[in-house]
Design a protein around this motif. Structure first.
Motif, PDB file in Angstrom:
ATOM      1  N   GLY A  58      39.454  36.793  25.092  1.00 15.22           N
ATOM      2  CA  GLY A  58      39.179  36.881  26.534  1.00 15.22           C
ATOM      3  C   GLY A  58      37.798  36.332  26.858  1.00 15.22           C
ATOM      4  O   GLY A  58      37.620  35.540  27.797  1.00 15.22           O
ATOM      5  N   GLU A 100      39.479  34.801  34.559  1.00 18.79           N
ATOM      6  CA  GLU A 100      39.044  36.206  34.460  1.00 18.79           C
ATOM      7  C   GLU A 100      40.255  37.132  34.417  1.00 18.79           C
ATOM      8  O   GLU A 100      40.259  38.140  33.693  1.00 18.79           O
ATOM      9  CB  GLU A 100      38.127  36.572  35.628  1.00 18.79           C
ATOM     10  N   GLY A 101      41.290  36.786  35.174  1.00 22.09           N
ATOM     11  CA  GLY A 101      42.530  37.579  35.153  1.00 22.09           C
ATOM     12  C   GLY A 101      43.164  37.580  33.769  1.00 22.09           C
ATOM     13  O   GLY A 101      43.646  38.613  33.293  1.00 22.09           O
ATOM     14  N   ARG A 103      41.556  37.148  30.956  1.00 21.32           N
ATOM     15  CA  ARG A 103      40.700  37.981  30.105  1.00 21.32           C
ATOM     16  C   ARG A 103      41.005  39.468  30.336  1.00 21.32           C
ATOM     17  O   ARG A 103      41.138  40.242  29.395  1.00 21.32           O
ATOM     18  CB  ARG A 103      39.224  37.697  30.414  1.00 21.32           C
ATOM     19  N   ASP A 104      41.151  39.853  31.611  1.00 22.94           N
ATOM     20  CA  ASP A 104      41.447  41.262  31.907  1.00 22.94           C
ATOM     21  C   ASP A 104      42.757  41.692  31.243  1.00 22.94           C
ATOM     22  O   ASP A 104      42.863  42.799  30.702  1.00 22.94           O
ATOM     23  CB  ASP A 104      41.534  41.483  33.421  1.00 22.94           C
ATOM     24  N   GLU A 107      42.253  42.343  27.657  1.00 23.18           N
ATOM     25  CA  GLU A 107      41.547  43.609  27.425  1.00 23.18           C
ATOM     26  C   GLU A 107      42.488  44.799  27.622  1.00 23.18           C
ATOM     27  O   GLU A 107      42.409  45.787  26.879  1.00 23.18           O
ATOM     28  CB  GLU A 107      40.306  43.704  28.321  1.00 23.18           C
ATOM     29  N   GLU A 108      43.394  44.695  28.606  1.00 24.17           N
ATOM     30  CA  GLU A 108      44.385  45.777  28.799  1.00 24.17           C
ATOM     31  C   GLU A 108      45.298  45.892  27.574  1.00 24.17           C
ATOM     32  O   GLU A 108      45.664  46.985  27.144  1.00 24.17           O
ATOM     33  CB  GLU A 108      45.240  45.516  30.044  1.00 24.17           C
TER      34      GLU A 108
END
Lengths: 440, 440
Positions: A58, A100-101, A103-104, A107-108
């Motif tokens: 990410g 960024e989405g 990457r998020d 991370e989730e």
């Protein structure tokens, strides 16, 4: 043609489409073999290793956003020049916010429990044997998809978390973006002590590469097609590698005799209008003959939202003031994917079930009712992946149902049914531990 | 040719083999449609209804033992006349004791928990939606098998318990016995308020009926081939209906560096000699080079039990007094199914894993060791349905593992892996209950 040679001399997708078939088969097979090798290291990786790599990927996507967006700009330019439609260009487009989405989402994924190693069943047998059934990775998962670069990152992440190596064949319209995304992912895997070959593309094999994936029996454990009806049917009908069929949704919403307009209108609008192009959007409204008033109110509300109603004679007569299109048999089988909806009046709940069984693709069916008997009969009579009571059909979704990331919604009965998340990318293994036991 | 017409005018299997293909396709399809209809009633049946019917079928087989044994005598006579081998005739033969065995198996099945309706996962979501994942029947299961009439009763029972209608295509050598068994089963189902069409044969369609089952997409949910390598491969390669591949077992027994002769000899003999023809019997013995003494003792013990050893040079040199056959690559891939066994020396556990990964059919692999590290590495490195530590490979069996009745041992990764019991004949369905919920 070895994988290494091919990688060092990238072949544009359009040329490769004319490459001799045996070379492409060898390209796909050699990468699948490298993926198999990598999958062993991945299967043995700890959760901490996998989660750290997910978070690092990410971060790396953002660090390399400049080169990713430059590659994306090339794809977009090619798309514009070849007259690609605006919605397709939008699906192809990346920007900083979308990265960024991604990457998020990674991370989730890192925050979700690791499916690998989970003990599903286990017991001590009467003779003292100790028995456990464990979740283990499938091995090598192939995915064939259309020009959506976000899918490349999603699938790489889901594969990594579930311990599977992935072989990706994306749409050629996104070839430059995918190549750069996958380069960044592979580099990050290596930096974190995981095998780069756990994530590979066969985009440089062009269209024949998809065909070669379908015949890589024993090299690819599972093939998932993601995209439109044509792509899915092509893979389902031609693959000799096991396939999970996802995402075809001729979804029904049934208003039972007692359904109130107050409850039915918001659900019908949400199910049809919120995002008409997705597979869990409703396509046919079935209304019990006794719910004429509610049916009429729902039809008027849908029409007001811009929905064109393909209505049978009885329902059309309920709303003479609304302009409707006469429904034919074709409407019952159509997954519109837009602001069109079929409407049919049924005399009984059993008639609704009969209609659903005849025309459904087995994705999702919803009922609105306050009758316990109707709810029970509807659940028992529907043979689809999801049955929804008094809520929108749009809830059939891995994220919405709290299952986390998903590869798609399986509409088949074997292996996985409904949202296909991390657990559905695993198989199981029986472990039997004895102390010199022999069978008598 | 409708199902009804066919039933009233039975066509001998030999003639039907020459029937025009379209008629057989229509015969199979119409019965599959009737089975689908019956499967709905079965899916809604209570556990008590199903269990009572199972017990009643067991009793009815004994009540009708005279007509069943008369039909069996016909098949046996035909078999003898056509020169069928003694072992095949034995598999075909029924007697009162074997019919009692079938009844006992049905009663054991009745005692097992009902897989249908089991809640596998479930939770209340943050927004108040109530979510459950339930086990539901697959629908219509087709089974293609060879001339073992007991399989007809087994499968009918497992199908009934798991709520699935079954379509049976047995070997033509057992056609008369199967017809009578299935007649009794159907009659008993009717007497107990369950649809007779939940159990149907397509034996009267002859060989083309098996082919027609493989193309009945959407009518048959799962096809299981039970029999020899040729039958299984024919179905796996030609079926467009989903298949679960069962029962091919190139099973390995590995003696680690520290394996003692005391522990290894009884396990090796049990694994190879107890019942050499079955799929969980061991076919290759791998021995760590440091376990030469144990390896030699095991080889001598096996030879004494009448096992012909196909040994590599190193292991042959361990037992100069034993007559061995030089092993070739062919031995590594052979599932002998009799008193032959391949033997190979490996320098490391990793070499053993490499051999297994190269030649295994993914059924069962066993290790004998007292080393925790070796056990851990072996479990992690084997990609087969079952891994057995310090026990005989013969334990990979639904009954032995306490799972109850089984359709076979799946060697594939999708849907079911290992012993395929009642739960493996189900799929799942998501039930989402709301109170007017829409997606935001």
């Amino acid at each position: 043609m070895s994988a290494t040679t091919t990688s060092s001399v990238p072949v544009p997708a359009t040329d490769a489409a004319h490459a001799p078939e045996p070379d492409v088969v060898e390209l796909v097979n050699s990468r699948a073999r490298a993926a198999r090798e990598a999958s062993r290291a991945l299967a043995a990786a700890t959760r901490a290793q996998k989660d750290e790599a997910l978070v690092a990927i990410g971060a790396a996507l953002l660090t390399h956003s400049e080169s990713i967006l430059a590659a994306n700009a090339q794809d977009l330019r090619r798309g514009e020049e070849s007259g690609t439609s605006a919605p397709l260009l939008d699906r192809l487009r990346l920007d900083l916010g979308r990265i960024e989405g991604l990457r998020d989402a990674l991370e989730e994924l890192a925050a979700l429990p690791d499916p690998i190693g989970e003990v599903i069943r286990g017991q001590n047998l009467p003779n003292g044997l100790r028995l456990r059934q464990l979740r283990v990775p499938l091995g090598v998962v192939g995915v064939i998809y259309e020009a959506r670069p976000n899918v490349s990152v999603d699938i790489a992440g889901i594969g990594l978390k579930s311990g599977n190596a992935v072989l990706l064949r994306g749409g050629s319209a996104a070839a430059s973006t995918n190549a750069e995304l996958i380069r960044v992912i592979r580099e990050t895997l290596s930096l974190h002590g995981l095998p780069a070959d756990a994530v590979q593309t066969v985009d440089d094999g062009g269209r024949p590469a998809a065909r070669a994936m379908m015949t890589a029996v024993g090299l690819i454990d599972l093939l998932v097609p993601r995209g439109g009806h044509g792509l899915i049917q092509d893979v389902v009908q031609n693959s000799r590698v096991p396939v999970v069929q996802t995402g075809e949704g001729n979804v029904h919403l049934y208003l039972d005799a007692d359904a109130s307009a107050e409850r039915s209108i918001p659900i019908a609008i949400n199910a049809k209008v919120q995002r008409p192009s997705v597979c869990n959007a409703a396509e046919t409204l079935l209304v019990h003959a006794d719910a004429a008033e509610t049916g009429a109110a729902v039809m008027r509300a849908l029409a007001k939202e811009g929905v064109t109603l393909h209505a049978d004679q009885r329902s059309a007569a309920w709303v003479p003031e609304v302009e409707t299109v006469p429904a034919t048999e074709v409407d019952w089988i159509t997954e519109y994917g837009d602001l069109n909806m079929a409407v049919r009046v049924v005399d009984t709940l059993q008639d609704a079930l009969e209609h659903i069984r005849s025309y459904s693709t087995g994705h999702t069916e919803a009922i609105i009712t306050d009758s316990v008997s109707s709810q029970r009969a509807f659940i028992a009579g529907v043979d689809s992946a999801a049955v929804i009571v008094n809520a929108s059909t749009r809830f059939t979704d891995g994220g919405q149902l709290g299952l986390g990331a998903e590869v798609g919604i399986s509409t088949q009965k074997m292996h996985a049914r409904g949202p296909m998340g991390l657990a559905e990318l695993t198989t199981t293994q029986w472990i039997v531990e004895g102390d010199g036991h022999v069978r008598s």
